[in-house]
Design a protein around this motif. Structure first.
Motif, PDB file in Angstrom:
ATOM      1  N   ASP A 178       8.415   9.737   5.569  1.00  0.00           N
ATOM      2  CA  ASP A 178       7.783  10.593   6.580  1.00  0.00           C
ATOM      3  C   ASP A 178       6.590  11.350   6.024  1.00  0.00           C
ATOM      4  OD1 ASP A 178       9.364   9.942   8.660  1.00  0.00           O
ATOM      5  OD2 ASP A 178      10.587  11.759   8.621  1.00  0.00           O
ATOM      6  N   PHE A 179       6.577  11.535   4.698  1.00  0.00           N
ATOM      7  CA  PHE A 179       5.498  12.316   4.077  1.00  0.00           C
ATOM      8  C   PHE A 179       4.441  11.435   3.425  1.00  0.00           C
ATOM      9  CE2 PHE A 179       9.048  15.353   4.076  1.00  0.00           C
ATOM     10  CZ  PHE A 179       8.430  16.425   4.694  1.00  0.00           C
ATOM     11  N   ILE A 180       4.715  10.154   3.343  1.00  0.00           N
ATOM     12  CA  ILE A 180       3.923   9.304   2.454  1.00  0.00           C
ATOM     13  C   ILE A 180       2.477   9.091   2.932  1.00  0.00           C
ATOM     14  CG2 ILE A 180       4.406   6.956   3.289  1.00  0.00           C
ATOM     15  CD1 ILE A 180       5.264   6.426   0.296  1.00  0.00           C
ATOM     16  N   ASP A 181       2.247   9.265   4.236  1.00  0.00           N
ATOM     17  CA  ASP A 181       0.865   9.147   4.708  1.00  0.00           C
ATOM     18  C   ASP A 181      -0.006  10.264   4.159  1.00  0.00           C
ATOM     19  OD1 ASP A 181       1.039   6.871   6.259  1.00  0.00           O
ATOM     20  OD2 ASP A 181       2.035   7.995   7.849  1.00  0.00           O
ATOM     21  N   GLU A 182       0.650  11.327   3.691  1.00  0.00           N
ATOM     22  CA  GLU A 182      -0.112  12.499   3.268  1.00  0.00           C
ATOM     23  C   GLU A 182      -0.230  12.623   1.756  1.00  0.00           C
ATOM     24  OE1 GLU A 182       0.638  15.922   5.691  1.00  0.00           O
ATOM     25  OE2 GLU A 182       2.068  14.757   6.851  1.00  0.00           O
TER      26      GLU A 182
ATOM     27  N   SER B 266       0.836  -1.198   0.000  1.00  0.00           N
ATOM     28  CA  SER B 266       0.000   0.000   0.000  1.00  0.00           C
ATOM     29  C   SER B 266       0.873   1.252   0.000  1.00  0.00           C
ATOM     30  CB  SER B 266      -0.946  -0.003   1.204  1.00  0.00           C
ATOM     31  OG  SER B 266      -0.188   0.093   2.384  1.00  0.00           O
ATOM     32  N   LEU B 267       2.080   1.126   0.515  1.00  0.00           N
ATOM     33  CA  LEU B 267       2.994   2.272   0.468  1.00  0.00           C
ATOM     34  C   LEU B 267       3.722   2.328  -0.867  1.00  0.00           C
ATOM     35  CD1 LEU B 267       4.627   2.332   4.010  1.00  0.00           C
ATOM     36  CD2 LEU B 267       2.679   3.630   3.160  1.00  0.00           C
ATOM     37  N   SER B 268       4.105   1.167  -1.390  1.00  0.00           N
ATOM     38  CA  SER B 268       4.947   1.190  -2.592  1.00  0.00           C
ATOM     39  C   SER B 268       4.222   1.827  -3.780  1.00  0.00           C
ATOM     40  CB  SER B 268       5.462  -0.208  -2.937  1.00  0.00           C
ATOM     41  OG  SER B 268       4.406  -1.038  -3.303  1.00  0.00           O
ATOM     42  N   VAL B 269       2.891   1.764  -3.828  1.00  0.00           N
ATOM     43  CA  VAL B 269       2.191   2.398  -4.960  1.00  0.00           C
ATOM     44  C   VAL B 269       2.172   3.924  -4.839  1.00  0.00           C
ATOM     45  CG1 VAL B 269       0.704   0.428  -5.514  1.00  0.00           C
ATOM     46  CG2 VAL B 269      -0.104   2.160  -3.906  1.00  0.00           C
ATOM     47  N   LYS B 270       2.603   4.423  -3.703  1.00  0.00           N
ATOM     48  CA  LYS B 270       2.643   5.884  -3.552  1.00  0.00           C
ATOM     49  C   LYS B 270       4.017   6.465  -3.868  1.00  0.00           C
ATOM     50  CE  LYS B 270      -0.101   7.482  -0.175  1.00  0.00           C
ATOM     51  NZ  LYS B 270      -0.485   7.680   1.242  1.00  0.00           N
ATOM     52  N   ILE B 271       4.922   5.584  -4.325  1.00  0.00           N
ATOM     53  CA  ILE B 271       6.278   6.032  -4.654  1.00  0.00           C
ATOM     54  C   ILE B 271       6.424   6.057  -6.175  1.00  0.00           C
ATOM     55  CG2 ILE B 271       8.734   5.468  -4.470  1.00  0.00           C
ATOM     56  CD1 ILE B 271       7.761   3.838  -1.871  1.00  0.00           C
TER      57      ILE B 271
END
Ligand code: SAH
Length: 249
Positions: A110-114, A8-13
């Protein structure tokens, strides 16, 4: 490594390649990304795409190329990102923080939640322009041999994707720091760019720059807004001030 990365995080990179000349490098980038569990590739004005060379070099990572987005400009490619790092083979002098890969990855997490974050890679022969680097919140330099510092662009992508792999598999980098509890949403890149342009216009209208070079002063202000992790509400306030100045004139 057998663990699954946090998908779920890797798709935000987002990995962004600017003006790539050799399609083989686009394919090698896709492969490097897929090996390390990343999937979002954006290509800014690639010289040649789609291409057979890219497909061949991608080996089994054709899905990354199929889903790659092509953008007209870097501005467009990162418009919706909350944090962007621009890579450089040389240590530049502009006032941006310069991170090594591990710190850069931690910083972005640190910013990825946003929102989404992006790492931008430059042209094979000339890297990124200063204007392109100024669209970024930070610089990323891989500490190579100073006498021979320039990596092949896909090799540079590989180094960064590996760091993301380590961080996302353990999820340690993020948890150890704890989340930032900002009340307001962070400004997106396009909102920051809009604010910079508005501010320059307002300051020009009152002759603020005098004999100073407006671009030098604006660069310092951009550095300040980057460090502050400016929120959307703050952008609204600064733009309100600019509007008031321009109306008064
Ligand atoms: N002559 C160019 C080199 C471009 S290398 C210059 O001096 O800028 C192509 C791209 O690979 C760079 O734009 C950057 O995205 C990446 N790259 C190469 N070496 C790197 C390094 N040591 N650190 C970070 N990125 C690097």
């Amino acid at each position: 490594m057998t663990q699954q990365a946090n998908s779920s995080l890797s798709v935000k990179i987002r990995i962004v390649l600017v003006n790539t000349s050799h399609p083989g490098n686009i394919g090698a980038t896709a492969r490097a990304m897929k090996n390390m569990g990343l999937s979002k590739l954006t290509l800014v004005q690639p010289k040649q795409f789609p291409s057979l060379d890219a497909l061949n070099r991608a080996a089994g990572a054709i899905d990354i190329l199929d889903y790659a987005r092509v953008a007209y400009s870097l501005e467009e490619a990162v418009a919706d990102c909350v944090w962007v790092a621009g890579t450089s083979a040389r240590l530049r002098t502009i006032e941006w923080p310069i991170y090594e890969p591990r710190e850069c990855v931690q910083q972005s997490l640190d910013f990825i939640d946003e929102g989404e974050v992006a790492i931008v890679f430059g042209r094979e022969n000339s890297g990124l322009t200063n204007e392109e680097l100024e669209l970024c919140n930070a610089l990323l330099h891989i500490p190579t041999n100073p006498e021979y510092s320039s990596l092949n662009v896909a090799a540079a992508v590989q180094v960064i994707c590996y760091e993301y792999r380590l961080a996302l598999v353990s999820d340690k980098a993020r948890k150890s720091k704890g989340k930032k509890h900002r009340q307001d949403a962070l400004a997106r890149n396009e909102q920051l760019q809009g604010m910079h342009a508005h501010l320059k216009e307002a300051l020009l209208s009152v002759d603020f720059f005098g004999t100073n070079n407006p671009d030098v002063i604006m660069r310092r202000l951009k550095g300040l807004f980057n460090r502050a992790a400016t929120t959307q509400r703050e952008v609204g306030i600064i733009r309100g001030i600019c509007k008031a100045i321009l109306e008064k004139k």
